[in-house]
Design an enzyme around this catalytic site. Structure first.
Site, short mmCIF file in Angstrom:
data_model
loop_
_atom_site.label_atom_id
_atom_site.label_comp_id
_atom_site.label_asym_id
_atom_site.label_seq_id
_atom_site.Cartn_x
_atom_site.Cartn_y
_atom_site.Cartn_z
N THR A 16 43.55 90.77 -13.09
CA THR A 16 42.52 89.87 -13.63
C THR A 16 41.27 90.69 -14.01
O THR A 16 41.06 91.78 -13.48
CB THR A 16 42.11 88.78 -12.62
OG1 THR A 16 41.40 89.38 -11.53
CG2 THR A 16 43.33 88.02 -12.09
N GLY A 17 40.47 90.14 -14.91
CA GLY A 17 39.22 90.80 -15.29
C GLY A 17 39.45 92.12 -15.99
O GLY A 17 38.73 93.10 -15.76
N ALA A 18 40.46 92.15 -16.88
CA ALA A 18 40.84 93.43 -17.51
C ALA A 18 40.04 93.74 -18.76
O ALA A 18 40.12 94.85 -19.28
CB ALA A 18 42.33 93.38 -17.86
N SER A 20 36.98 94.29 -19.33
CA SER A 20 35.72 95.03 -19.25
C SER A 20 35.71 95.92 -18.01
O SER A 20 36.49 95.73 -17.08
CB SER A 20 34.60 93.98 -19.18
OG SER A 20 33.37 94.57 -18.90
N GLY A 21 34.81 96.90 -18.01
CA GLY A 21 34.47 97.66 -16.82
C GLY A 21 35.63 98.24 -16.03
O GLY A 21 36.54 98.88 -16.58
N TYR A 171 26.32 86.51 -3.80
CA TYR A 171 27.29 87.53 -4.22
C TYR A 171 27.88 88.24 -2.98
O TYR A 171 29.08 88.43 -2.89
CB TYR A 171 26.60 88.55 -5.14
CG TYR A 171 27.53 89.63 -5.64
CD1 TYR A 171 28.56 89.35 -6.54
CD2 TYR A 171 27.39 90.95 -5.21
CE1 TYR A 171 29.42 90.35 -6.99
CE2 TYR A 171 28.24 91.95 -5.66
CZ TYR A 171 29.25 91.65 -6.55
OH TYR A 171 30.11 92.64 -6.98
#
Ligand SMILES: NC(=O)c1ccc[n+]([C@@H]2O[C@H](COP(=O)([O-])OP(=O)(O)OC[C@H]3O[C@@H](n4cnc5c(N)ncnc54)[C@H](OP(=O)(O)O)[C@@H]3O)[C@@H](O)[C@H]2O)c1
Length: 286
Positions: A16-18, A20-21, A171
């Protein structure tokens, strides 16, 4: 760091979250190692562009699933899409994350940071456990953060942050949630040949928090020279995914490709068990 890397040919991975960054650098590292990769992205255009970029380095086609991980309906749809593909799942990396400087609620009425950073890891993983169990040996990796030290507990009575909203507290709690989830899941997977570990990637120059107005953009720009590159930030995720010698290592927290001892409150297994029960209620998981 040099280590013996396992052969990833035929290993099916979901990340997941591929877009960016750290996630993008992790995706690149996995396909270069021969893995068969599926990515979950919320933005179809970004996802398709990334699939093209990754496919140039990949031995096998990269697959895209579009889902907004702040929405439980989307997470359920994404998990169902993966299960319907008939592919095994040998490696799941929960990496997508957000930092919000003001309180936002998801379509499910849950505070966004907690929903994306913790509940999405929890729900997606649980929905995929049947195929992960079938595919074992398998690894689950949760990208946490050293920011868990900003807090001393989960604040279980206010997970929705309806009291005062403090960015670092919210966070930090979501990232403590990643660690407690890793510990509880690792216990539950003990006899199943599935390892579960988590990590701190370091301070990395990425898009994290850049949606938060001018300061959100300015701070990362100013700090960039002092921060790691995304490729350096992905090193520990890739180490946990690829290192041959970690096949039986579970329930641990890593930074700089080394195990790090957790503060006492991140070893609180009673709070981990309670967080699991509350997360199951909040996601309607049986
Ligand atoms: N950067 C650091 O210094 C640092 C330090 C410690 C831990 N971490 C952790 O590392 C992980 C990766 O963060 P990063 O620094 O690489 O940040 P990033 O560049 O902002 O990447 C975050 C990724 O998550 C995705 N994402 C965010 N919200 C989503 C949602 N609702 N649905 C689906 N995808 C979503 C983003 O998608 P879009 O491209 O569509 O926005 C992006 O691909 C996070 O878990 C973060 O907490 C980062």
């Amino acid at each position: 760091m040099k280590y013996q890397q396992r052969d990833m040919t035929g290993q099916c991975c979901l990340l997941t979250g591929a877009t960016s960054g750290i996630g993008k650098a992790t995706a690149m590292g996995l396909v270069k190692q021969g893995a068969s990769l599926t990515i979950i992205c919320r933005n179809r255009e970004k996802g398709e562009a990334l699939v093209t970029e990754l496919s140039a380095q990949a031995c096998e086609p990269v697959t895209l699933i579009v889902a907004d991980l702040s929405s439980q309906a989307d997470i359920r749809r994404a998990a169902a899409q993966y299960l319907d593909s008939g592919k095994p799942l040998h490696l799941l990396i929960n990496n997508a994350g957000v930092v919000n400087t003001t309180r936002k609620e998801t379509v499910d009425g849950i505070e966004d940071t907690f929903a994306v950073n913790h509940l999405a890891y929890f729900l997606l993983t649980n929905l995929l456990l049947p195929i992960i169990e079938e595919s074992a040996p398998a690894r689950i990796i949760n990208v946490a953060s050293g920011a868990y030290t900003f807090v001393k507990n989960m604040g279980l009575d206010d997970l929705n942050a309806k009291g005062s909203y403090k960015t670092f507290k919210v966070y930090g709690r979501s990232k403590l949630g990643n660690i407690l989830f890793t510990r509880e899941l690792s216990k539950r997977m003990r006899s199943k040949n599935i390892t579960v570990n988590c990590l701190h990637p370091g301070a990395v120059s990425t898009s994290l928090g850049t949606q938060n107005g001018i300061m959100g953009k300015l701070l990362p720009f100013l700090l960039k020279p002092f921060f790691r590159t995304p490729e350096q930030g992905a090193e520990t995720s890739l180490y946990l995914a690829l290192a041959d010698q970690l096949g039986n290592t579970s329930g641990r927290y890593y930074s700089n490709c080394k195990e790090v001892k957790l503060k006492s409150w991140a070893q609180d297994d009673a709070e981990a068990a309670e967080l699991w029960q509350i997360s199951a209620q909040m996601t309607g998981l049986k």
